[in-house]
Design an enzyme around this catalytic site. Sequence first.
Site, PDB file in Angstrom:
ATOM      1  N   GLY A 271      51.343  36.974  47.414  1.00  0.00           N
ATOM      2  CA  GLY A 271      51.495  37.869  46.139  1.00  0.00           C
ATOM      3  C   GLY A 271      50.207  37.997  45.472  1.00  0.00           C
ATOM      4  O   GLY A 271      49.820  39.052  45.371  1.00  0.00           O
ATOM      5  N   MET A 273      46.164  35.661  44.658  1.00  0.00           N
ATOM      6  CA  MET A 273      45.572  34.516  44.742  1.00  0.00           C
ATOM      7  C   MET A 273      44.244  34.231  43.587  1.00  0.00           C
ATOM      8  O   MET A 273      43.899  35.251  43.434  1.00  0.00           O
ATOM      9  CB  MET A 273      44.774  34.643  46.021  1.00  0.00           C
ATOM     10  CG  MET A 273      43.714  33.160  46.593  1.00  0.00           C
ATOM     11  SD  MET A 273      44.745  31.675  46.786  1.00  0.00           S
ATOM     12  CE  MET A 273      43.723  30.600  46.039  1.00  0.00           C
ATOM     13  N   GLU A 308      48.444  33.709  37.929  1.00  0.00           N
ATOM     14  CA  GLU A 308      47.060  33.691  38.286  1.00  0.00           C
ATOM     15  C   GLU A 308      45.936  33.368  37.445  1.00  0.00           C
ATOM     16  O   GLU A 308      45.215  32.441  37.738  1.00  0.00           O
ATOM     17  CB  GLU A 308      46.588  34.700  39.334  1.00  0.00           C
ATOM     18  CG  GLU A 308      47.468  35.258  40.460  1.00  0.00           C
ATOM     19  CD  GLU A 308      48.020  34.171  41.235  1.00  0.00           C
ATOM     20  OE1 GLU A 308      47.098  33.472  41.374  1.00  0.00           O
ATOM     21  OE2 GLU A 308      49.097  34.141  41.689  1.00  0.00           O
TER      22      GLU A 308
END
Length: 849
Positions: A271, A273, A308
């Site tokens: 999805g 990183m 993230e």
Amino acid sequence: MSEVATPADPYRLDKNVVPERYDVVLTPDLDAATFSGFVAITVAVAEPTDTIVLNAIELDIRSATIGGAPVQWSLDEATERLTLVAAEPVPAGPATIDIAFDGILNDKLRGFYRSTFVDGDGDERVIATTQMQATDCRRAFPCWDEPEFKAVFGITLIVDPDLFAVSNGPEVERSAVQDGPDAGKVKIRFADTMVMSTYLVAFVVGPLEATDPVDVDGVPLRVVHVPGKAHLTGFGLQIGAFALRWFQEYYGVPYPSDKVDLLALPDFAAGAMENLGCITFRESVLLVDPDTATHSEQETVADVVAHELAHMWFGDLVTMRWWNGIWLNEAFATFMEIAACDAFRPEWKRWTTFGLERSMAFETDSLTSTRPVEFEVKSPADADGMFDVLTYQKGGALLRMLEQYLGAETFRAGVAHYLRIHSYGNTETGDLWDAIESQSDKPVRELMDSWIWQPGYPLVSARLDGADLVLTQQRFAFGESLDDSSVANTWLIPVNVRTGSSSQWVLLDAESTRVTLDDPAAPIVVNAGGHGFYRVAYSDELLGRLAGRALAELDTLERYNLVDDAWSSVVAGRLAAADFLRFVEGFADERDAAVWQAILVGLRGTGRLLGDDDFGRYQARVAALLRPVVADLGDPVDGESDLVGKLRGSLVAALAILGGDADTIARARAIYDASTTDPAGVDPELVAAATSVVAASGGIDDYERLLDGFKNAATPQDSLRHLYALAEFDDEELVLRTCELCMSGEVKTQNAPFVLRFCIANRRHGAAAWRFVRQHWGDANAAFPNNTIVRMVDSVKLLTEETVVADVQSFFAEHPIPQGAKTLDQILERQRVNAALRARESAALAAEL
């Protein structure tokens, strides 16, 4: 070249030589899909040695020196190691290793790879980008590719002057290359990173654009995207700026780098990183038009961006020592994404909607083939297998349970303490529990160890004995029997018990305990607030008290849990499917989207128990339940909450597809027609519902319309809606056409496995889609990213015909998925559980209808 014996552990490097700094220079050739590189690695040598081993794979080594002296080298593909052998021992102390190499920009979405898109002129353009987690930095340059070997990275890229280039640090120097084979290119040097792990290194080169930076208290934040999509960046910038500020306040620790770039990539296997300062995303989870996106689509963007950014501290600044700790990285980021989004949009009730995600973890954790949250990780394939619902959703739910038990401020103080004392270092899971415990008066390590080191979760049973509430615990499991040796001991369960208007915490640390109640005659709620990671089985007396008016007075998540627990009881054989159907028909007055999500999950599962002859009668029963609710919700009105719109869309789709309601089907078709001429003029929730309804009720002409919608959609979300809808047609030929589309190259490899998963989930034609995947198994494994293969076949668990079950089980006995071995075991067990459920319940349910 010399041959060197493989060490006893083929996956862990020796610590006699450790890296301190990498200076990396890379020159990608986007047209040829290759790159050349040079790395100078400053290392510390503990004891003199003539042999140094580091990681490398899919690289052609051109030269290698240590301290300027040439060395022999050998590359072992099996262990992904580069061995350097010096003529004389390298003395203890600092040393420099220089390696020149060439590599390929692969199409497997790992390491340094190619991503492509078609520009406004219809030409294919190429981007060179990276994905290093878990162990793929070694595909970009030789390195110590383990999280414990933290170092500083200085990245330099030599690229064509018309290309955009970005890395972890901000650009600090740009110069034209005057001579040599790279003459005419530009050399771009980026600022050094903080000390960090190799899996967080990132660099991206291509025909890209960036928004103007947003200043977030001195930290510039941008969104990087392909040309023509700048108008889709506003929402990502908004949540990005909010979350970056919010995390700094929550953690009490400044953002640990100089800038944040959020990159929307056309091809990305995961999805997103958490590369330090250079966070990469799938386009669909960063670029969005709020005017045409559903609530869930916007929520997904907010969740992923927040997740993230949470990692910049928890994962990047403080990092697990080895991959067995990846669960805590991801679980904590999951917890923090929900917390940040709950602050960003309180009206979304994000902690409530997290209940549905937690249920996904319950589903897996109810199997005998589940695993402990943390377990031994030896190989890269083992690490790949950690990225599942137990790591993310169960882990996040356990942290939420702990936070609720300790109190939000105590939990927060413990997290801040952890980050301060371990900044720039590596930790084990217990370090976090010790840090939190130091700020509280509760047995945090003992409590959490009882949850993460043993598989499964408890069922807490509640009954009255006089004025006392008696709570007992046992492991909850679906149909397959548990071997006595695998049955867990007791958990330390923080149970919040509410009696009337008062509540108290009880630490259930034995098989059974008694709780004295102030008002034993009042309605009693076990797991008050709904955040505990356990299911509850009430006695008939206590369950009866929660009916009627008392039910309406429960919190949303508490009502959700009642429904979710009831459906799990059907799967486990504790409740008849017909009784579940009658139970949820008592929720006719329910108007909360989260509770209806649980109801619809159960209704869809119940429908799967019936053959075609009985399904029509079931549809009539479902329609009778849903029709009044849909009528009461009416049409969208200005100012209504996002969750009301979400509920309307969900129930319209369910009434049309699961209920087979002809009027609703016609309404949905009219909505879809209107959306094709004026996308912004129709409610996005209804458009999304209508897209599915058109597919489920449609024929070849509708298929062509939806195929065109996939290819020519204005937003990533609309494209995916149309793409996934191609799996929903009630026509075997059209479903197989969708399967062929996935293998044709027209669907990106990041999406194709998930479309195939939807095809296999097709209620009437899933078996045909499975046979297609079975026949194309080799091609799929060659074409698709490794981490998507096991996800592609997840929905075989829904195929319950006896012959199909036998075929699936025997196929995977001969075709293992090493990088998802545990997940595959769980899928196959769940298929057997579902098959047993259908055999057990179908006749009685049909008789009920």
